[in-house]
Design an enzyme around this catalytic site. Structure first.
Site, mmCIF file in Angstrom:
data_model
loop_
_atom_site.group_PDB
_atom_site.id
_atom_site.type_symbol
_atom_site.label_atom_id
_atom_site.label_comp_id
_atom_site.label_asym_id
_atom_site.label_seq_id
_atom_site.Cartn_x
_atom_site.Cartn_y
_atom_site.Cartn_z
ATOM 1 N N ASP A 19 0.819 -1.217 0.000
ATOM 2 C CA ASP A 19 0.000 0.000 0.000
ATOM 3 C C ASP A 19 0.854 1.268 0.000
ATOM 4 O OD1 ASP A 19 -2.476 1.278 -0.039
ATOM 5 O OD2 ASP A 19 -2.552 1.440 2.148
ATOM 6 N N HIS B 53 2.237 3.184 -9.005
ATOM 7 C CA HIS B 53 2.091 1.727 -9.174
ATOM 8 C C HIS B 53 3.307 1.147 -9.912
ATOM 9 C CE1 HIS B 53 -1.814 2.025 -7.465
ATOM 10 N NE2 HIS B 53 -2.378 2.630 -8.495
ATOM 11 N N LEU C 153 10.854 -20.543 -3.016
ATOM 12 C CA LEU C 153 9.806 -19.670 -2.477
ATOM 13 C C LEU C 153 8.485 -19.857 -3.225
ATOM 14 C CD1 LEU C 153 9.060 -17.024 -0.777
ATOM 15 C CD2 LEU C 153 9.735 -15.751 -2.811
HETATM 16 C C1 IPE Z 1 -5.569 -2.699 -0.028
HETATM 17 O O1 IPE Z 1 -5.251 -1.378 -0.170
HETATM 18 C C2 IPE Z 1 -5.552 -3.390 -1.379
HETATM 19 C C3 IPE Z 1 -4.246 -3.603 -1.981
HETATM 20 C C4 IPE Z 1 -3.099 -3.221 -1.492
HETATM 21 C C5 IPE Z 1 -4.258 -4.315 -3.213
HETATM 22 P P1 IPE Z 1 -6.359 -0.255 -0.406
HETATM 23 O O2 IPE Z 1 -5.599 0.998 -0.616
HETATM 24 O O3 IPE Z 1 -7.300 -0.657 -1.482
HETATM 25 O O4 IPE Z 1 -7.131 -0.245 0.977
HETATM 26 P P2 IPE Z 1 -7.920 0.934 1.681
HETATM 27 O O5 IPE Z 1 -8.872 1.504 0.670
HETATM 28 O O6 IPE Z 1 -6.921 1.929 2.115
HETATM 29 O O7 IPE Z 1 -8.591 0.281 2.846
HETATM 30 C C1 IPE Z 2 -1.744 0.134 -3.290
HETATM 31 O O1 IPE Z 2 -1.538 1.485 -3.412
HETATM 32 C C2 IPE Z 2 -1.943 -0.532 -4.624
HETATM 33 C C3 IPE Z 2 -3.321 -0.981 -4.867
HETATM 34 C C4 IPE Z 2 -4.328 -0.852 -4.065
HETATM 35 C C5 IPE Z 2 -3.563 -1.630 -6.121
HETATM 36 P P1 IPE Z 2 -2.725 2.526 -3.387
HETATM 37 O O2 IPE Z 2 -3.096 2.823 -4.797
HETATM 38 O O3 IPE Z 2 -3.812 2.067 -2.513
HETATM 39 O O4 IPE Z 2 -1.976 3.774 -2.752
HETATM 40 P P2 IPE Z 2 -2.564 4.808 -1.698
HETATM 41 O O5 IPE Z 2 -3.018 4.007 -0.518
HETATM 42 O O6 IPE Z 2 -3.686 5.518 -2.383
HETATM 43 O O7 IPE Z 2 -1.418 5.675 -1.365
HETATM 44 MG MG MG Z 3 -4.166 2.324 -0.541
#
Ligand code: IPE
Ligand code: IPE
Ligand code: MG
Length: 253
Positions: free
Chosen positions: A26, A43, A137
């Protein structure tokens, strides 16, 4: 518990390496926004962090690495981001597959895979088949994954077996439920790692993390390095796992 120790790596030698590490990758969007870049750029950088961490886990002797790439809730994001993420997941897997195979990594995917773009589904099947015999792994990619969806899917599978007369409802135990999850062959995660600082599960592995040690780190995923992973493992080593029991120190004679 089957955890392995690293030998000959200086201070690392005494660390107990979690057998199964699960990561909520995240913070990609925030990383990009902080730099005035489009979220997709975050990303792309996040993919580089994933590459580093997979490599580090293989080096450290981790048994299973589960990585959360796309949740069932992530379809709610703007269409361009969803398309970009699906494209990136496919491109990344295509690019990494030779390397994964060469490094003896066994690839599996968990989630509602039949709802993914057909080309990604085909690539997942190819990657799973090609790496199926690898002894190293296990890399478990969670894509179109939801913890509640997984439990609901297990309930459906069990209900079908009851209807077919294969099992008696009275014989549905925790073990039997666990056997109907997406990857029943895997041990449960020892450590659940969330970079990006959020103190929540976001529908990740709800059943499997019942006794996982949770480590939340402020570092955003695109900035995550092997050193951060080792820091998390050090924190894991400071935890005392009790699984609802008592430790020998506390136990009354
Ligand atoms: C969780 O992160 C999903 C992934 C990392 C794939 P999100 O960014 O979607 O979660 P919330 O919205 O902060 O709970
Ligand atoms: C995690 O990064 C990746 C996915 C959920 C696919 P985010 O896109 O949720 O990044 P933030 O949380 O908005 O910074
Ligand atoms: Mg996120």
């Amino acid at each position: 518990m089957g955890e392995s120790n690293i030998s000959g790596e200086g201070q690392l030698a005494d660390l107990q390496i979690p057998q199964h590490i699960a990561i909520i990758m995240d913070g990609n969007g925030r990383w990009a926004t902080q730099r005035g870049l489009p979220r997709m750029q975050g990303h792309l950088e996040g993919h580089k962090a994933t590459h580093r961490v997979v490599e580090a886990c293989a080096e450290l002797g981790v048994g299973v690495l589960s990585i959360y790439a796309f949740s069932v809730e992530n379809w709610q994001r703007p269409a361009a981001e969803v398309t970009g993420l699906m494209g990136l997941i496919e491109q990344a897997l295509r690019e990494e597959l030779d390397d994964l195979h060469r490094n003896n990594i066994r690839f599996i995917a968990s989630g509602r895979l039949s709802e993914l773009p057909a080309s990604l589904q085909r690539l997942i099947v190819e990657a799973q088949e090609r790496t199926a015999e690898n002894p190293g792994l296990v890399l478990n990619l969670l894509v179109n994954y939801g913890g509640r969806a997984e439990i609901a899917d297990a309930a459906q599978a069990l209900a079908r077996r009851v209807k077919a007369g294969e099992i008696d409802p009275d014989h549905i135990t925790e073990e039997l439920v666990a056997q109907h999850l997406y990857a029943p062959q895997l041990p449960e995660p020892d450590m659940l790692l969330r970079p990006g600082g959020e103190m929540r599960m976001s529908n990740f592995l709800l059943w499997e993390i019942a006794y996982s040690e949770i480590v939340v780190m402020p570092v955003l995923w695109p900035d995550f390095t092997k050193e951060h992973l080792i820091e998390a493992i050090r924190e894991y080593n400071r935890r005392q796992r009790r699984f609802g029991g008592v430790t020998t120190d506390d136990a009354l004679p």
